[in-house]
Design an enzyme around this catalytic site. Structure first.
Site, PDB file in Angstrom:
ATOM      1  N   LYS A   5      59.910   6.325  62.818  1.00 30.56           N
ATOM      2  CA  LYS A   5      60.504   7.492  63.494  1.00 30.56           C
ATOM      3  C   LYS A   5      59.503   8.646  63.525  1.00 30.56           C
ATOM      4  CE  LYS A   5      63.237  10.410  61.070  1.00 30.56           C
ATOM      5  NZ  LYS A   5      62.899  11.827  61.090  1.00 30.56           N
TER       6      LYS A   5
ATOM      7  N   ARG B 230      65.117  19.210  64.767  1.00 27.10           N
ATOM      8  CA  ARG B 230      64.132  20.271  64.607  1.00 27.10           C
ATOM      9  C   ARG B 230      62.732  19.828  65.005  1.00 27.10           C
ATOM     10  NH1 ARG B 230      61.127  20.900  61.051  1.00 27.10           N
ATOM     11  NH2 ARG B 230      61.364  23.164  61.088  1.00 27.10           N
TER      12      ARG B 230
ATOM     13  N   ARG C 271      62.653  25.416  56.488  1.00 19.46           N
ATOM     14  CA  ARG C 271      61.824  24.784  57.520  1.00 19.46           C
ATOM     15  C   ARG C 271      61.189  25.796  58.493  1.00 19.46           C
ATOM     16  NH1 ARG C 271      63.660  19.390  57.612  1.00 19.46           N
ATOM     17  NH2 ARG C 271      61.606  18.860  58.435  1.00 19.46           N
ATOM     18  N   PRO C 272      60.410  26.752  57.996  1.00 21.77           N
ATOM     19  CA  PRO C 272      59.767  27.728  58.887  1.00 21.77           C
ATOM     20  C   PRO C 272      58.742  27.072  59.812  1.00 21.77           C
ATOM     21  CG  PRO C 272      58.862  27.880  56.682  1.00 21.77           C
ATOM     22  CD  PRO C 272      60.033  26.936  56.590  1.00 21.77           C
ATOM     23  N   ILE C 273      58.282  27.789  60.836  1.00 16.25           N
ATOM     24  CA  ILE C 273      57.269  27.221  61.751  1.00 16.25           C
ATOM     25  C   ILE C 273      56.066  28.157  61.898  1.00 16.25           C
ATOM     26  CG2 ILE C 273      58.875  25.787  63.073  1.00 16.25           C
ATOM     27  CD1 ILE C 273      58.875  28.042  65.216  1.00 16.25           C
TER      28      ILE C 273
ATOM     29  N   LEU D  41      53.316  28.005  60.453  1.00 18.03           N
ATOM     30  CA  LEU D  41      52.055  27.237  60.465  1.00 18.03           C
ATOM     31  C   LEU D  41      51.872  26.472  61.779  1.00 18.03           C
ATOM     32  CD1 LEU D  41      52.132  25.894  56.791  1.00 18.03           C
ATOM     33  CD2 LEU D  41      50.997  27.935  57.685  1.00 18.03           C
TER      34      LEU D  41
ATOM     35  N   ARG E 105      70.098   8.864  62.271  1.00 16.62           N
ATOM     36  CA  ARG E 105      68.967   9.625  62.808  1.00 16.62           C
ATOM     37  C   ARG E 105      67.661   8.888  62.558  1.00 16.62           C
ATOM     38  NH1 ARG E 105      68.690  15.849  61.690  1.00 16.62           N
ATOM     39  NH2 ARG E 105      66.917  15.362  63.013  1.00 16.62           N
TER      40      ARG E 105
HETATM   41  C1  EPZ Z   1      57.783  16.102  58.493  1.00 17.59           C
HETATM   42  O1  EPZ Z   1      58.546  17.285  58.588  1.00 17.59           O
HETATM   43  C2  EPZ Z   1      58.777  14.947  58.545  1.00 17.59           C
HETATM   44  N1  EPZ Z   1      59.489  14.972  59.813  1.00 17.59           N
HETATM   45  C3  EPZ Z   1      59.764  15.056  57.380  1.00 17.59           C
HETATM   46  O2  EPZ Z   1      60.601  13.901  57.424  1.00 17.59           O
HETATM   47  C4  EPZ Z   1      58.972  15.028  56.081  1.00 17.59           C
HETATM   48  O3  EPZ Z   1      59.877  15.189  54.996  1.00 17.59           O
HETATM   49  C5  EPZ Z   1      57.940  16.168  56.085  1.00 17.59           C
HETATM   50  O4  EPZ Z   1      57.088  16.052  57.238  1.00 17.59           O
HETATM   51  C6  EPZ Z   1      57.068  16.161  54.838  1.00 17.59           C
HETATM   52  O5  EPZ Z   1      56.409  14.942  54.734  1.00 17.59           O
HETATM   53  C7  EPZ Z   1      58.883  14.464  60.914  1.00 17.59           C
HETATM   54  O6  EPZ Z   1      57.758  14.005  60.863  1.00 17.59           O
HETATM   55  C8  EPZ Z   1      59.674  14.491  62.183  1.00 17.59           C
HETATM   56  P1  EPZ Z   1      56.076  19.905  56.930  1.00 17.59           P
HETATM   57  P2  EPZ Z   1      57.802  18.704  58.832  1.00 17.59           P
HETATM   58  O7  EPZ Z   1      55.720  20.839  58.010  1.00 17.59           O
HETATM   59  O8  EPZ Z   1      56.622  18.498  59.670  1.00 17.59           O
HETATM   60  C9  EPZ Z   1      56.566  24.141  54.858  1.00 17.59           C
HETATM   61  C10 EPZ Z   1      62.602  12.722  57.420  1.00 17.59           C
HETATM   62  O9  EPZ Z   1      63.407  12.547  56.501  1.00 17.59           O
HETATM   63  N2  EPZ Z   1      56.193  24.689  56.171  1.00 17.59           N
HETATM   64  O10 EPZ Z   1      55.038  18.972  56.397  1.00 17.59           O
HETATM   65  O11 EPZ Z   1      58.817  19.683  59.254  1.00 17.59           O
HETATM   66  C11 EPZ Z   1      57.923  23.467  54.873  1.00 17.59           C
HETATM   67  O12 EPZ Z   1      58.954  24.412  54.655  1.00 17.59           O
HETATM   68  C12 EPZ Z   1      62.008  14.093  57.642  1.00 17.59           C
HETATM   69  O13 EPZ Z   1      62.187  11.808  58.196  1.00 17.59           O
HETATM   70  C13 EPZ Z   1      55.942  26.055  56.293  1.00 17.59           C
HETATM   71  O14 EPZ Z   1      56.021  26.807  55.320  1.00 17.59           O
HETATM   72  O15 EPZ Z   1      57.343  19.053  57.337  1.00 17.59           O
HETATM   73  C14 EPZ Z   1      57.820  22.484  53.750  1.00 17.59           C
HETATM   74  O16 EPZ Z   1      58.099  23.150  52.531  1.00 17.59           O
HETATM   75  C15 EPZ Z   1      62.625  15.136  56.735  1.00 17.59           C
HETATM   76  N3  EPZ Z   1      55.618  26.561  57.513  1.00 17.59           N
HETATM   77  C16 EPZ Z   1      56.347  22.069  53.770  1.00 17.59           C
HETATM   78  O17 EPZ Z   1      55.658  23.087  54.520  1.00 17.59           O
HETATM   79  C17 EPZ Z   1      55.513  25.749  58.620  1.00 17.59           C
HETATM   80  O18 EPZ Z   1      55.181  26.264  59.708  1.00 17.59           O
HETATM   81  C18 EPZ Z   1      56.078  20.737  54.437  1.00 17.59           C
HETATM   82  O19 EPZ Z   1      56.675  20.767  55.723  1.00 17.59           O
HETATM   83  C19 EPZ Z   1      55.763  24.374  58.479  1.00 17.59           C
HETATM   84  C20 EPZ Z   1      56.093  23.860  57.250  1.00 17.59           C
END
Ligand code: EPZ
Length: 418
Positions: free
Chosen positions: A22, A92, A121-123, A125, A398
């Site tokens: 996925k 998201r 889940r902020p964005i 970054l 999902r």
């Molecule tokens: C991806 O989410 C995955 N989703 C998640 O899988 C997975 O848990 C996660 O990576 C971590 O491995 C998809 O690939 C669709 P991140 P993502 O950005 O990209 C913080 C599942 O169960 N952060 O690596 O959203 C964030 O809050 C899902 O399949 C910021 O602070 O995760 C988190 O604490 C759940 N600012 C950390 O970084 C940002 O702009 C890692 O998040 C982005 C993230």
């Protein structure tokens, strides 16, 4: 609302096959926005999140068509460049259309994804690096409004913390930017590598994918391509744990053992007999392990997406298991539900301590709260005495393709009820 009923006590036996990942398919489908024409994706799982992505791509004037296990996408210039709230709020990961739309068309209007059960889940970054690349971005009425008069320009991006989605969005955006972009402290997940393989098949110039430094040299144009999605490492790990928790003999086929090496090592440390080959991994022997500690960190560390499932396994393993969630601030929603089944777990902020005991769980009604928590409750139901009913299984759908059918094929007494 559909629910799943599991009758505990069956040891699972046999072979089971992993579906496409996925978390590779989602960014790869959005990457098709970078090149108008017909793209073909093979080994695409049938999941709610894939259907949500198709709906958003259709809103962006693409057509999508299933052909067996493949998905064919015809990308056309969008009429408007909006990812609306009603679609983004369902998934998201829709934020992953931001980089491709901005890089290809110079504009995008994407609803803020909002938080979810596991965290805020902020964005930031995703947005800050795009601003570094010349985009003008502001938030208005819950939407990210992004514009770039000319092409995006290359930049040297240092991610202040590792982000899978941020790395994917910026890597996609940089493929059509002017110059060479460097991503430092990039995510190393296998899904990033799979996305890079697809982008390179379209003509993108990318080096270093899978390491912490990725270099992307922009090109004028990309062309549609074909790609086979990498096997889902989280599903593979979930199925392996299903074999282990029931004391069975299960071989998970069509997977990449190297992608779950951290899980394999932890299960061996716990005392489980784990073997593997080029494209399979197995658990055998029927013995139960003892409690071990895990700390979830970015790949190649122990994946946060297997934390809930591993916790279910530790409820059966003698001794204490200290589980530290290093990625998300609220990814212990499954703990209270496992406690309802009789598990002994104490929680303090990002640390859960499980005191495992084989055969301790008693079936009950429980509620799924997020995708991986749902899987954790199904795994616990496989060993709980009596029947366990897992409500709100739409969370499970999902990210798992026919999980109850796959488990039933291994001998589990499990069924979906409406
Ligand atoms: C991806 O989410 C995955 N989703 C998640 O899988 C997975 O848990 C996660 O990576 C971590 O491995 C998809 O690939 C669709 P991140 P993502 O950005 O990209 C913080 C599942 O169960 N952060 O690596 O959203 C964030 O809050 C899902 O399949 C910021 O602070 O995760 C988190 O604490 C759940 N600012 C950390 O970084 C940002 O702009 C890692 O998040 C982005 C993230």
């Amino acid at each position: 609302m559909e629910y799943i009923v599991v009758k505990g006590g069956k040891k699972l036996h046999g072979e089971v096959t992993t579906s496409g990942a996925k978390n590779a398919a989602l960014p790869i489908l959005f990457a098709s926005l970078l090149a108008e024409g017909v793209h073909r994706f093979n080994n695409v799982p049938v999941l709610r999140d894939i259907a949500s992505t198709e709906r958003l791509l259709q809103h962006l004037n693409c057509t999508t068509q299933r052909d067996g296990g493949s998905l064919i996408i015809q990308t056309n210039p969008p009429d408007d460049y909006t990812a609306p709230y009603d679609l983004v709020s369902q998934m998201r990961a829709s934020i992953l259309c931001l980089g491709p739309l901005l890089s290809k068309y110079g504009q995008a209007r994407v609803s803020l994804p909002g938080g979810c059960a596991i965290g805020s889940r902020p964005i930031n970054l995703h947005i800050d690096p795009l601003r570094q690349m010349g985009a003008e971005i502001h938030i208005e009425k819950g939407y990210v409004i992004a514009n770039c008069k000319r092409k995006l320009t290359a930049a040297h991006i240092l991610f202040e913390n590792t982000t899978v989605g941020g790395t994917e969005n910026i890597m996609m955006a940089a493929t059509l930017a002017e110059g060479t972009t460097v991503l430092e402290n990039a995510a190393q997940e296998p899904e990033i590598v799979d996305l890079a393989i697809y982008l390179k098949s379209m003509g993108a110039k990318i080096d270093g994918e899978g390491s912490k430094v990725i270099t992307i040299t922009g090109v004028d144009k990309l062309t549609p391509s074909e790609h086979t999605i990498v096997p889902d490492r989280i599903e593979a790990g979930t199925l392996l744990i299903a074999g282990a928790i029931t004391g069975g003999d299960v071989k998970v086929e069509k997977c990449v053992p190297a992608h779950i090496q951290s899980l394999i090592e932890k299960m061996r440390e716990s005392g489980f007999t784990i073997d593997s080959g080029d494209d399979w991994v197995s658990v055998s022997g029927g013995n139960m392990g003892h409690g071990v500690d895990i700390h979830t960190i970015p790949h190649p560390g122990f994946p946060t997406d297997l934390q809930a499932q591993f916790m279910a396994l530790m409820t059966q393993c003698e001794g204490a298991s200290v589980i530290t969630e290093g990625i998300f601030e609220n990814r212990f929603m499954h703990v209270q539900e496992l406690i309802r089944l009789g598990a002994e777990i104490s929680l303090n902020a990002r640390v859960a301590v499980v005191r495992g005991e084989k055969g301790k769980l008693e079936g009950a009604q429980v509620m799924a709260t997020d995708l991986r928590a749902s899987a954790s409750l199904v795994l616990a139901g496989l060993v709980a005495n009596g029947e366990t009913q897992i409500n709100r299984v739409y969370h499970l759908d999902r990210g798992y393709e026919k999980l109850e059918e796959k488990l039933a094929s291994l001998g589990a007494t499990i069924k979906r009820c409406a």
